[in-house]
Enzyme design. Structure first.
Site, PDB file in Angstrom:
ATOM      1  N   ASP A  34       0.945  -1.456  -0.051  1.00 17.87           N
ATOM      2  CA  ASP A  34       0.107   0.081  -0.305  1.00 17.87           C
ATOM      3  C   ASP A  34       0.873   1.290  -0.110  1.00 17.87           C
ATOM      4  O   ASP A  34       1.920   1.383   0.644  1.00 17.87           O
ATOM      5  CB  ASP A  34      -0.863   0.051   1.324  1.00 17.87           C
ATOM      6  CG  ASP A  34      -2.126   1.004   1.062  1.00 17.87           C
ATOM      7  OD1 ASP A  34      -3.180   0.395   0.924  1.00 17.87           O
ATOM      8  OD2 ASP A  34      -1.847   2.138   1.110  1.00 17.87           O
ATOM      9  N   ILE A  35       0.462   2.399  -0.889  1.00 17.06           N
ATOM     10  CA  ILE A  35       1.203   3.463  -1.044  1.00 17.06           C
ATOM     11  C   ILE A  35       1.081   4.239   0.346  1.00 17.06           C
ATOM     12  O   ILE A  35       2.164   5.172   0.487  1.00 17.06           O
ATOM     13  CB  ILE A  35       0.679   4.220  -2.040  1.00 17.06           C
ATOM     14  CG1 ILE A  35       1.835   5.275  -2.705  1.00 17.06           C
ATOM     15  CG2 ILE A  35      -0.541   5.188  -1.698  1.00 17.06           C
ATOM     16  CD1 ILE A  35       1.539   5.860  -4.187  1.00 17.06           C
ATOM     17  N   GLY A  99     -15.697   2.747   3.672  1.00 13.74           N
ATOM     18  CA  GLY A  99     -14.366   3.369   3.592  1.00 13.74           C
ATOM     19  C   GLY A  99     -13.583   2.857   2.375  1.00 13.74           C
ATOM     20  O   GLY A  99     -12.459   3.207   2.072  1.00 13.74           O
ATOM     21  N   HIS A 106     -10.251  -5.233  -3.786  1.00 16.36           N
ATOM     22  CA  HIS A 106      -8.838  -5.571  -2.980  1.00 16.36           C
ATOM     23  C   HIS A 106      -8.959  -5.991  -1.842  1.00 16.36           C
ATOM     24  O   HIS A 106     -10.053  -5.606  -1.089  1.00 16.36           O
ATOM     25  CB  HIS A 106      -8.008  -4.180  -3.173  1.00 16.36           C
ATOM     26  CG  HIS A 106      -8.582  -3.120  -2.711  1.00 16.36           C
ATOM     27  ND1 HIS A 106      -9.481  -2.301  -3.361  1.00 16.36           N
ATOM     28  CD2 HIS A 106      -8.435  -2.608  -1.593  1.00 16.36           C
ATOM     29  CE1 HIS A 106      -9.795  -1.339  -2.601  1.00 16.36           C
ATOM     30  NE2 HIS A 106      -9.355  -1.353  -1.636  1.00 16.36           N
TER      31      HIS A 106
HETATM   32  P1  5GP Z   1      -9.668   1.484   0.107  1.00 18.76           P
HETATM   33  O1  5GP Z   1      -9.806   2.468   0.787  1.00 18.76           O
HETATM   34  O2  5GP Z   1     -10.522   1.298  -1.359  1.00 18.76           O
HETATM   35  O3  5GP Z   1     -10.523   0.393   0.832  1.00 18.76           O
HETATM   36  O4  5GP Z   1      -8.146   0.940  -0.274  1.00 18.76           O
HETATM   37  C1  5GP Z   1      -7.464   1.804  -1.161  1.00 18.76           C
HETATM   38  C2  5GP Z   1      -6.112   1.554  -0.794  1.00 18.76           C
HETATM   39  O5  5GP Z   1      -5.295   1.952  -2.014  1.00 18.76           O
HETATM   40  C3  5GP Z   1      -5.545   2.593   0.370  1.00 18.76           C
HETATM   41  O6  5GP Z   1      -5.216   1.943   1.380  1.00 18.76           O
HETATM   42  C4  5GP Z   1      -4.554   3.665  -0.533  1.00 18.76           C
HETATM   43  O7  5GP Z   1      -3.512   3.987   0.481  1.00 18.76           O
HETATM   44  C5  5GP Z   1      -4.137   2.638  -1.508  1.00 18.76           C
HETATM   45  N1  5GP Z   1      -3.581   3.283  -2.677  1.00 18.76           N
HETATM   46  C6  5GP Z   1      -4.148   4.264  -3.043  1.00 18.76           C
HETATM   47  N2  5GP Z   1      -3.563   4.627  -4.410  1.00 18.76           N
HETATM   48  C7  5GP Z   1      -2.503   3.904  -4.473  1.00 18.76           C
HETATM   49  C8  5GP Z   1      -1.393   3.779  -5.519  1.00 18.76           C
HETATM   50  O8  5GP Z   1      -1.203   4.368  -6.399  1.00 18.76           O
HETATM   51  N3  5GP Z   1      -0.432   2.767  -5.231  1.00 18.76           N
HETATM   52  C9  5GP Z   1      -0.735   1.886  -4.141  1.00 18.76           C
HETATM   53  N4  5GP Z   1       0.363   0.806  -4.002  1.00 18.76           N
HETATM   54  N5  5GP Z   1      -1.615   1.956  -3.182  1.00 18.76           N
HETATM   55  C10 5GP Z   1      -2.603   3.079  -3.372  1.00 18.76           C
END
Ligand code: 5GP
Ligand code: ZN
Length: 120
Positions: A34-35, A99, A106
């Protein structure tokens, strides 16, 4: 069902158009760091097939096998990083109240600190 969406961030990562730190891969999925990590280990297990969320994903014809692959990837990484004994959290955020910020299913793998419950 769309297999890849050119406007989707994770599809673009899967296509290699946007760089990511790859922690694992299979023919059905990719595991990346995760970034913006929320724990010492924070990985994302991403199916290669585009689906906006778990509901859309499970409507796919081979969804059970694909889901099993995602879980197997997470467990393999947990074992590789030796956090399978100390514990970890698998999370699927869904929709705005869940969230979810990226509209491609994912599974988060979080580990390396106590997570607490409920999450904030
Ligand atoms: P969600 O909030 O949809 O459950 O999780 C999305 C995740 O993707 C977040 O934890 C966010 O930090 C991660 N994320 C967003 N953009 C990027 C990116 O460009 N690269 C990576 N590796 N992770 C990302
Ligand atoms: Zn996608």
């Amino acid at each position: 069902m769309t297999r890849s969406d050119p406007d989707c961030l994770f599809c673009r990562i899967l296509q290699g158009e946007i760089p990511a730190t790859v922690l694992g891969r299979s023919d059905r999925s990719l595991v990346i760091a995760d970034i913006a990590p929320q724990a010492p280990l924070h990985a994302l297990v991403i199916p290669r097939r585009h689906a906006v969320d778990i509901g859309a994903f499970m409507a796919g014809s081979d969804a059970e096998a694909e889901l099993a692959d995602l879980i197997a990837q997470a467990l393999a990484l947990a074992k590789e990083k030796k956090i399978d004994r100390t514990g970890y959290r698998l999370a699927i955020n869904t929709g705005s109240d869940g969230g979810q910020t990226v509209g491609h299913l994912h599974i988060h793998l979080l580990a390396g600190r106590p997570m607490g419950w409920p999450p904030g």
